[in-house]
Design an enzyme around this catalytic site. Structure first.
Site, PDB file in Angstrom:
ATOM      1  N   ASP A 123     -17.511  85.278  17.526  1.00  0.00           N
ATOM      2  CA  ASP A 123     -17.858  85.895  16.243  1.00  0.00           C
ATOM      3  C   ASP A 123     -18.292  84.874  15.199  1.00  0.00           C
ATOM      4  O   ASP A 123     -18.784  85.236  14.127  1.00  0.00           O
ATOM      5  CB  ASP A 123     -16.704  86.755  15.715  1.00  0.00           C
ATOM      6  CG  ASP A 123     -15.411  85.969  15.469  1.00  0.00           C
ATOM      7  OD1 ASP A 123     -15.464  84.732  15.320  1.00  0.00           O
ATOM      8  OD2 ASP A 123     -14.342  86.609  15.421  1.00  0.00           O
ATOM      9  N   GLY A 124     -18.110  83.581  15.489  1.00  0.00           N
ATOM     10  CA  GLY A 124     -18.565  82.545  14.564  1.00  0.00           C
ATOM     11  C   GLY A 124     -17.711  82.400  13.317  1.00  0.00           C
ATOM     12  O   GLY A 124     -18.072  81.652  12.410  1.00  0.00           O
ATOM     13  N   ARG A 174     -15.796  70.627   5.326  1.00  0.00           N
ATOM     14  CA  ARG A 174     -15.337  69.381   5.939  1.00  0.00           C
ATOM     15  C   ARG A 174     -16.278  68.231   5.595  1.00  0.00           C
ATOM     16  O   ARG A 174     -17.492  68.411   5.510  1.00  0.00           O
ATOM     17  CB  ARG A 174     -15.257  69.556   7.458  1.00  0.00           C
ATOM     18  CG  ARG A 174     -14.752  68.342   8.208  1.00  0.00           C
ATOM     19  CD  ARG A 174     -14.327  68.696   9.617  1.00  0.00           C
ATOM     20  NE  ARG A 174     -15.436  69.115  10.470  1.00  0.00           N
ATOM     21  CZ  ARG A 174     -15.274  69.658  11.665  1.00  0.00           C
ATOM     22  NH1 ARG A 174     -14.060  69.882  12.144  1.00  0.00           N
ATOM     23  NH2 ARG A 174     -16.318  69.997  12.396  1.00  0.00           N
ATOM     24  N   ASP A 245     -17.039  66.701  23.316  1.00  0.00           N
ATOM     25  CA  ASP A 245     -17.657  67.181  22.083  1.00  0.00           C
ATOM     26  C   ASP A 245     -16.721  67.022  20.886  1.00  0.00           C
ATOM     27  O   ASP A 245     -17.127  67.271  19.745  1.00  0.00           O
ATOM     28  CB  ASP A 245     -18.106  68.643  22.218  1.00  0.00           C
ATOM     29  CG  ASP A 245     -16.989  69.553  22.693  1.00  0.00           C
ATOM     30  OD1 ASP A 245     -16.572  69.405  23.847  1.00  0.00           O
ATOM     31  OD2 ASP A 245     -16.537  70.408  21.913  1.00  0.00           O
TER      32      ASP A 245
END
Length: 463
Positions: A123-124, A174, A245
């Site tokens: 859903d991001g 961030r 990652d």
């Protein structure tokens, strides 16, 4: 109307100089954005106006792009729990751009800002608890002197997000030296002619002394990561999801998903709910970092030598220095924690074995040695060996924290915050961002979690 000039001076050098690694994108609409937490000292360090940021929650929620920004989702690959995923990318994040601050360049990034082309069915979105976890833990790590991304703000969106049930949606703002990862190189090397420009950009941004020398670049990243993981081990930090990652080229800690801190010292400690095999257990972290760096080295082979056969021995020779570098940093750190100029490996090994057999608290034991060694529960014979070396208690208190984000305290604070009460979170944040300042009124924050909490405690990534 929102003032979109609240983040002046944004640039996009990464997008411009390394085309092909990003996709222009916009954040999802936030129906009722509200600023939950703002890091005013960090805002001022970035030469941003805290009052202007407070007045623009739409920008920090990703609903409105700041003036001059061209938001993008970043592409990268990665090895996740050892298996290669050819396309990961920012599935719920956007890079707003870069700020140039006192001669250094930093990324401004949103996490939880909605679906992107890399969402892979997700859903991001993000929710309040995990975003506040990253905010608090990253700021605690910064206060402990550990290289880390930092948190500027958490903003609620006014939208509920379904996890186990509906939870309040939130976006983390961030700040990072950059978001270039080992996974970025793993993606670039499989594209046409992208790994060279990416390496040149990363060198110029992070290791300018290695300009024109890709082997020196690799060595610099190996050194930075060896130093970083030693600091994790010295602090009892368990990252929880050390995929490639999540391994930065800059040497900063990134992605505080299922992270935790040790109470009782245990090399096999695993807190992440998704690490069923213990791949990323506390004691495995240095070896995993070396494995990740091997994947990074593979991406540079064509830049380092005319053929893989010629480049591999050269890269391997540097990679083989990883544990020597790690041990040097770890033992220097242990010497400091024990108030000594240097320390032999046997004394350290004996202490760690005593602590593990007795289930001794990692953070509390070192502070107890400075105040009342008998109360530390460390074997008396070991204490006598250590005392004979003339340790400096004053020096120990400068490097051994009194307070860390204890798992039970953080869990309780996040539960309260999700229900709308920020008081426990703000109190804990104040404590862990002053980790060496012992205060009587903070005595409860120095206590380890009760055994019944420690047994079976698990952390979750929030997606």
């Amino acid at each position: 109307m929102t003032d979109t000039s609240t983040i002046p001076g944004l640039e996009s050098t990464y997008v411009q100089q390394v085309p092909g690694l990003t996709v222009p994108w916009e954040g999802a609409h936030a129906p009722e954005p509200r600023l939950l937490v703002l890091n005013e000292p960090l805002a001022e360090e970035l030469h941003l106006d805290p009052a202007a940021l407070r007045a623009a929650p739409e920008v920090l929620a990703g609903s409105t792009a700041p003036q001059g920004s061209a938001p993008v989702a970043m592409a990268y690959s990665g090895h996740q729990f050892g298996g290669y995923a050819p396309l990961l990318g920012d599935g719920r994040a956007l890079l707003l751009g870069e700020l140039s601050v006192d001669g250094r360049r930093v990324d401004l990034h949103l996490k939880g800002s909605g679906r992107t082309p890399f969402s892979r069915g997700g859903d991001g979105l993000a929710v309040v608890g995990p975003m506040l976890r990253e905010y608090l833990v990253s700021e605690a790590m910064h206060a402990l002197g550990i290289p880390t991304t930092r948190s500027l703000a958490v903003t609620t969106t006014g939208r509920d997000v379904m996890r186990d049930g509906p939870e309040p949606g939130a976006v983390l703002t961030r700040v990072a030296a950059s978001h270039i990862r080992v996974g970025t190189f793993e993606y670039a090397v499989r594209q046409d002619s992208l790994v060279g420009p990416l390496a040149d950009y990363a060198i110029a941004r992070h290791y300018p002394e290695a300009e024109g020398d890709y082997l020196a670049f690799f060595e610099a990243v190996v050194e930075a990561q060896a130093s970083l993981v030693a600091k994790w081990m010295l602090t009892g930090f368990v990252h929880g999801v050390m995929n490639t990652d999540n391994t930065t080229i800059s040497g900063q800690t990134i992605d505080y998903g299922p992270c935790a801190f040790l109470d009782a010292f245990d090399r096999s400690a695993v807190f992440s709910s998704i690490d069923n095999g213990g791949r990323y257990a506390f004691g495995n972290q240095p070896a995993v970092l070396q494995w990740n760096l091997a994947r990074f080295g593979e991406t540079l082979l064509a830049l380092i030598g005319p053929t893989p056969e010629e480049a591999i021995p050269t890269v391997t020779a540097v990679l083989d220095t990883f544990f020597e570098r790690y041990e040097r940093h770890f033992h220097a750190g242990m010497a400091a924690k024990l108030g000594l100029d240097s320390v032999d490996a046997e004394l350290v090994s004996d202490l760690l074995n005593i602590m593990e057999r007795g289930g001794l608290d990692w953070t509390g034991t070192f502070r107890a040695l400075t105040e009342d060694p008998a109360a530390s529960r460390v074997d008396a014979a070991w204490v006598e060996r250590w005392r004979a070396l003339g340790p400096s208690v004053t020096a120990m208190n400068l490097v051994n924290p009194v307070y860390i984000p204890r798992n039970n305290q953080l869990d309780a604070a996040l539960t309260a915050a999700t229900s709308g009460d920020l008081g426990p979170f703000e109190a804990l944040l104040d404590v862990v961002t002053h980790p060496f300042d012992k205060r009587e009124e903070w005595a409860e924050f120095a206590l380890p979690a009760p055994p019944e909490f420690q047994t079976g405690f698990r952390t979750f990534c929030g997606t």
